[in-house]
Design a protein around this motif. Structure first.
Motif, PDB file in Angstrom:
ATOM      1  N   ASP A 180       0.865  -1.264   0.039  1.00  0.00           N
ATOM      2  CA  ASP A 180       0.026  -0.066   0.058  1.00  0.00           C
ATOM      3  C   ASP A 180       0.870   1.222  -0.041  1.00  0.00           C
ATOM      4  O   ASP A 180       0.387   2.485  -0.044  1.00  0.00           O
ATOM      5  N   GLY A 181       1.941   1.215  -0.191  1.00  0.00           N
ATOM      6  CA  GLY A 181       3.024   2.383  -0.064  1.00  0.00           C
ATOM      7  C   GLY A 181       2.889   3.277   1.182  1.00  0.00           C
ATOM      8  O   GLY A 181       3.229   4.423   1.160  1.00  0.00           O
ATOM      9  N   LEU A 182       2.379   2.831   2.401  1.00  0.00           N
ATOM     10  CA  LEU A 182       2.277   3.500   3.489  1.00  0.00           C
ATOM     11  C   LEU A 182       3.582   4.575   3.947  1.00  0.00           C
ATOM     12  O   LEU A 182       4.593   3.538   3.923  1.00  0.00           O
ATOM     13  N   GLY A 183       3.305   5.738   4.078  1.00  0.00           N
ATOM     14  CA  GLY A 183       4.750   6.268   4.211  1.00  0.00           C
ATOM     15  C   GLY A 183       5.578   6.435   3.222  1.00  0.00           C
ATOM     16  O   GLY A 183       6.815   7.008   3.179  1.00  0.00           O
ATOM     17  N   GLY A 184       5.148   6.201   1.695  1.00  0.00           N
ATOM     18  CA  GLY A 184       5.897   6.167   0.739  1.00  0.00           C
ATOM     19  C   GLY A 184       6.708   5.257   0.533  1.00  0.00           C
ATOM     20  O   GLY A 184       7.824   5.208  -0.287  1.00  0.00           O
ATOM     21  N   MET A 185       6.898   4.049   1.375  1.00  0.00           N
ATOM     22  CA  MET A 185       7.573   3.008   1.238  1.00  0.00           C
ATOM     23  C   MET A 185       7.201   1.769   0.273  1.00  0.00           C
ATOM     24  O   MET A 185       7.194   0.416   0.696  1.00  0.00           O
ATOM     25  N   PHE A 186       6.926   2.141  -0.923  1.00  0.00           N
ATOM     26  CA  PHE A 186       6.509   0.898  -1.717  1.00  0.00           C
ATOM     27  C   PHE A 186       7.641   0.118  -1.982  1.00  0.00           C
ATOM     28  O   PHE A 186       7.659  -1.179  -1.848  1.00  0.00           O
ATOM     29  N   THR A 187       8.840   0.557  -2.255  1.00  0.00           N
ATOM     30  CA  THR A 187       9.989  -0.215  -2.640  1.00  0.00           C
ATOM     31  C   THR A 187      10.454  -1.227  -1.351  1.00  0.00           C
ATOM     32  O   THR A 187      10.696  -2.232  -1.391  1.00  0.00           O
ATOM     33  N   GLU A 188      10.359  -0.409  -0.154  1.00  0.00           N
ATOM     34  CA  GLU A 188      10.743  -1.195   0.991  1.00  0.00           C
ATOM     35  C   GLU A 188       9.847  -2.061   1.155  1.00  0.00           C
ATOM     36  O   GLU A 188      10.353  -3.347   1.758  1.00  0.00           O
TER      37      GLU A 188
END
Length: 283
Positions: A180-188
């Motif tokens: 969901d990319g929470l916090g912009g952490m798509f790659t992580e």
């Protein structure tokens, strides 16, 4: 970052590529179409012909030259693009009414809207059943059954489909993670994906850039990919092991999700039955 084209973008690129080979009249149409996409979407054929300074028959010849049965079919692509680029639903409704003709007025009452969506969703589901091959379904279920981890990606309007599929997979005791990319952490969130994992990516035109980039990352890590998208030339299709092309029902700019949810539920229930058979066999 790569900006992947919409279906209209692909058509516009093709018009530019072939421009020099067109006749003088068709060049007039091409120039007008490339510079006036909003007008093409909502003006009448007569008005477009007048503005492009060509007879209406030239518009038909132009559309035929690019694989359309008629100019109105080409117009639908422009109209759909404008609708999809308009995020505000009130503005979509205004455009919807603007686009409706006297012969086919837009549904107004809740009952009329319900009847319209029921009709087009029924057609979309019938098309899904006819065009989805048994081999694709079986391969996708096999990939899900063998996966160590299942990463599910779907943003914007596809998010509800991705959320449901993750929910269903977890109820089957599968290690399913919703990206969901929470916090912009798509790659992580996808950083641990590997060859024994499966990525399920859901995206429709205009394709979410983040989804395409994550699909590329999964491919680099040798993960298997199941794509649910709307075209064989979708940027997801090139990386997929199994690609489901789903034509969702739509009433102008308002696109349904019924067919995609039906496919997601089919995969989940099929996986459940597959697991039950395996347990019975072992027992």
């Amino acid at each position: 970052m790569v900006n992947h084209p919409t279906q209209l973008g692909i058509l516009q690129d093709e018009i530019r590529r072939r421009y020099d080979s067109l006749s003088r009249r068709l060049k007039q149409v091409a120039g007008y179409i490339l510079d006036n996409s909003h007008s093409v979407a909502f003006d009448t054929v007569a008005s477009i012909a007048q503005q492009a300074d060509v007879p209406p028959s030239t518009l038909i010849r132009f559309a035929n030259a690019f694989g359309f049965s008629g100019f109105n079919e080409m117009k639908q692509m422009f109209k759909q693009h404008v609708m999809e680029e308009t995020a505000n639903y009130s503005e979509r409704a205004r455009l919807f009414r603007q686009a409706a003709s006297d012969e086919a007025p837009a549904p107004e009452t809740p009952a009329e809207i319900l009847n319209m969506f029921t009709m087009v969703n029924t057609q979309a589901l019938q098309q899904l059943a006819m065009q989805t091959t048994a081999s694709n379904l079986e391969q996708a279920v096999a990939l899900l059954a063998e996966a160590e981890n299942i990463y599910v990606i779907g943003l914007r309007r596809s998010f509800s489909v991705a959320s449901y599929l993750t929910y269903a997979l977890r109820h089957l005791d599968r290690k399913a993670l919703l990206i969901d990319g929470l916090g912009g952490m798509f790659t992580e969130q996808l950083s641990l994906v590997g060859p024994r994992d499966v990525v399920v990516a859901i995206s429709f035109s205009p394709y979410a850039r983040e989804v395409v980039e994550l699909v590329q990352l999964g491919a680099q890590r040798k993960a298997r990919l199941i794509a649910i998208t709307d075209s064989q030339v979708s940027p997801l299709a090139a990386f997929s092991d199994v690609c489901f092309v789903v034509r969702e029902a739509q009433v102008d700019g308002f696109r349904s999700q019924v067919a995609s949810l039906c496919l997601a539920q089919t995969l989940a229930v099929s996986l459940a039955l597959n697991s039950s058979k395996e347990e019975t066999t072992k027992g």
